[in-house]
Design a protein around this motif. Sequence first.
Motif, PDB file in Angstrom:
ATOM      1  N   THR A  82       7.068 -10.955  -0.628  1.00  0.00           N
ATOM      2  CA  THR A  82       6.807 -12.374  -0.859  1.00  0.00           C
ATOM      3  C   THR A  82       5.339 -12.561  -1.279  1.00  0.00           C
ATOM      4  N   GLY A 184       8.758 -13.337   9.596  1.00  0.00           N
ATOM      5  CA  GLY A 184       9.440 -13.348   8.302  1.00  0.00           C
ATOM      6  C   GLY A 184      10.467 -12.235   8.284  1.00  0.00           C
ATOM      7  N   ILE A 238       7.076 -16.335   4.366  1.00  0.00           N
ATOM      8  CA  ILE A 238       8.151 -16.073   5.340  1.00  0.00           C
ATOM      9  C   ILE A 238       9.481 -16.689   4.888  1.00  0.00           C
TER      10      ILE A 238
HETATM   11  N1  F0G Z   1       2.558 -14.170   7.436  1.00  0.00           N
HETATM   12  C1  F0G Z   1       2.275 -13.778   6.183  1.00  0.00           C
HETATM   13  C2  F0G Z   1       1.064 -14.340   5.538  1.00  0.00           C
HETATM   14  C3  F0G Z   1       3.107 -12.847   5.538  1.00  0.00           C
HETATM   15  O1  F0G Z   1       2.811 -12.462   4.302  1.00  0.00           O
HETATM   16  C4  F0G Z   1       4.246 -12.350   6.205  1.00  0.00           C
HETATM   17  C5  F0G Z   1       5.157 -11.418   5.559  1.00  0.00           C
HETATM   18  C6  F0G Z   1       4.484 -12.797   7.510  1.00  0.00           C
HETATM   19  C7  F0G Z   1       3.627 -13.696   8.101  1.00  0.00           C
HETATM   20  C8  F0G Z   1       5.649 -12.331   8.299  1.00  0.00           C
HETATM   21  O2  F0G Z   1       5.467 -11.023   8.734  1.00  0.00           O
HETATM   22  O3  F0G Z   1       7.495 -10.058   7.727  1.00  0.00           O
HETATM   23  O4  F0G Z   1       6.219  -8.840   9.477  1.00  0.00           O
HETATM   24  O5  F0G Z   1       7.537 -10.871  10.044  1.00  0.00           O
HETATM   25  N2  F0G Z   1       5.069 -11.101   4.339  1.00  0.00           N
HETATM   26  C9  F0G Z   1       5.871 -10.044   3.691  1.00  0.00           C
HETATM   27  C10 F0G Z   1       5.355  -9.795   2.298  1.00  0.00           C
HETATM   28  C11 F0G Z   1       7.318 -10.268   3.782  1.00  0.00           C
HETATM   29  O6  F0G Z   1       6.124  -9.362   1.435  1.00  0.00           O
HETATM   30  O7  F0G Z   1       4.177  -9.998   2.057  1.00  0.00           O
HETATM   31  P1  F0G Z   1       6.755 -10.124   9.028  1.00  0.00           P
END
Ligand code: F0G
Length: 352
Positions: A82, A184, A238
Motif C-alpha cells: 500500500t 493492516g 491499511i
Molecule cells: N501503518 C502504516 C503507515 C502502514 O504502512 C502499514 C502497512 C500499517 C500501519 C499496518 O501494518 O500491515 O503490519 O499491520 N503497510 C503495508 C505496506 C501494508 O504495504 O506498506 P501491518
Amino acid sequence: MPGILDTYAAYLPVTERTPKLTLHEGNTPLLFCPRLSEELDVELYVKYEGANPTGSFKDRGMVVAVAKAVEEGSRTVICASTGNTSASAAAYAARAGLSCIVLVPDGYVAVGKLAQAVMYGAEVLAVAGNFDQALAIVRSIAAHHGVTLVNSVNPYRIEGQKTAAFEICDVLGDAPDVLAIPVGNAGNITAYWKGFGEYRRAGRATRLPRMFGFEAEGAAAIVRGEPIAQPETVATAIRIGNPASWDGAVRAAKESGGRIDFVTDAEILDAYRKLARWEGIFAEPASSASVAGVAKMRRLGEIEAGAKVVCVLTGNGLKDPHTALEAVDLKPRRVAATEDAVWTAIQEVGGI
Ligand code: F0G
C-alpha cells in the motif's frame, strides 16, 4: 551502534555472512504527549516511526529481509504494497545492489510513497486491483521464479520489526501498560508481541503490555471475522481486506488481554489533526488509528484512567500531502506581496 542489525544482533538471525546493511534505521523517538494525555486521562507516549530513513517502521524489517536476501544469494526482491513497504524495499534494495519489483494498488497509494519507490529505482507496477490481490500475485511469483518476497510473510521482516518493542522497554525502563497499534496486514502487531515476549524472557523487561490493534472500519476483517473483498478507508496504508498475519494479531490481543477493534475514518482524521496541532507531530492517517483507538477504548472503559500507553505512529505525515490538505478547512490564502496586504490578511484571520 547505528542500525538494527548492529544494535540488536543478539536477538536477530544474523551470521558472519550477513552483510552489515544499514540506513541507520531504528532508535526512533518515544515522545510524551501532554495535551493528548490530558484529554484522554492517560499517560500517553507515541513511538514516532516516521523518523526512520524512508519514513516508516518498515525499515526495521526491510533491513533484515534484504540483508538475508543478499546472504542467500538473491538478486531480486519483490513485494506488494500500500506504499510504505515498497518505499522501504526499494531503498534497501538500492543500497544493497539488488533489483526491486513492487506491485501497488492503482490509484490508492499516497503520492510521496510512490515518489520514493520510483526515485530509489524500483520497477513499479500499478495493479488494477487491491493490496490483497497484489499480495496473492507476488506470493505466487516468488514461490515459482526464485525472487525473494519481502512482504511481512517473510519471517525476517517480523524479526526486524520486533526491535521497536525493545526500544520502548529500554526508554521506559519496562513495558508500558498498553501498546496501541494500527493493523493492516497485521505483521507489525505480531512483531511487537514477539519483541515484548523475547525482551521479558531475556530479563530486559519484567512484564508484558496489553496489546490493542486497530483496523479501519471499512477494512475491519479481523473485527468482523471474515475477509472483506473491497476494503475502503481514507487511511490507504491499511486498506487491506484479508490480513496475512491475521492469526498473529488475534493471538497478540488474546494472550495479552487486549483487543482488536476498529476506528472510523472520522475518528482517524480527528486524531491525525490533534497529533499535529496539539503535539507538533505529523503522522500519516493510518498511524493515527492508534491514537483514535485509544480514545475509543477510553470511552468504552477498556483502558483504565492513568494507564501508561504507547501508541505506535507507523509512518510520516509528509508521505500523504493530499490527505493533509483535505483534512483542514483552511487552505493557504493568496495575498499580494506587500507588507500592507500581508498585515491586513493577518488581522482578518485573527493571527495576532
Ligand atoms: N501503518 C502504516 C503507515 C502502514 O504502512 C502499514 C502497512 C500499517 C500501519 C499496518 O501494518 O500491515 O503490519 O499491520 N503497510 C503495508 C505496506 C501494508 O504495504 O506498506 P501491518
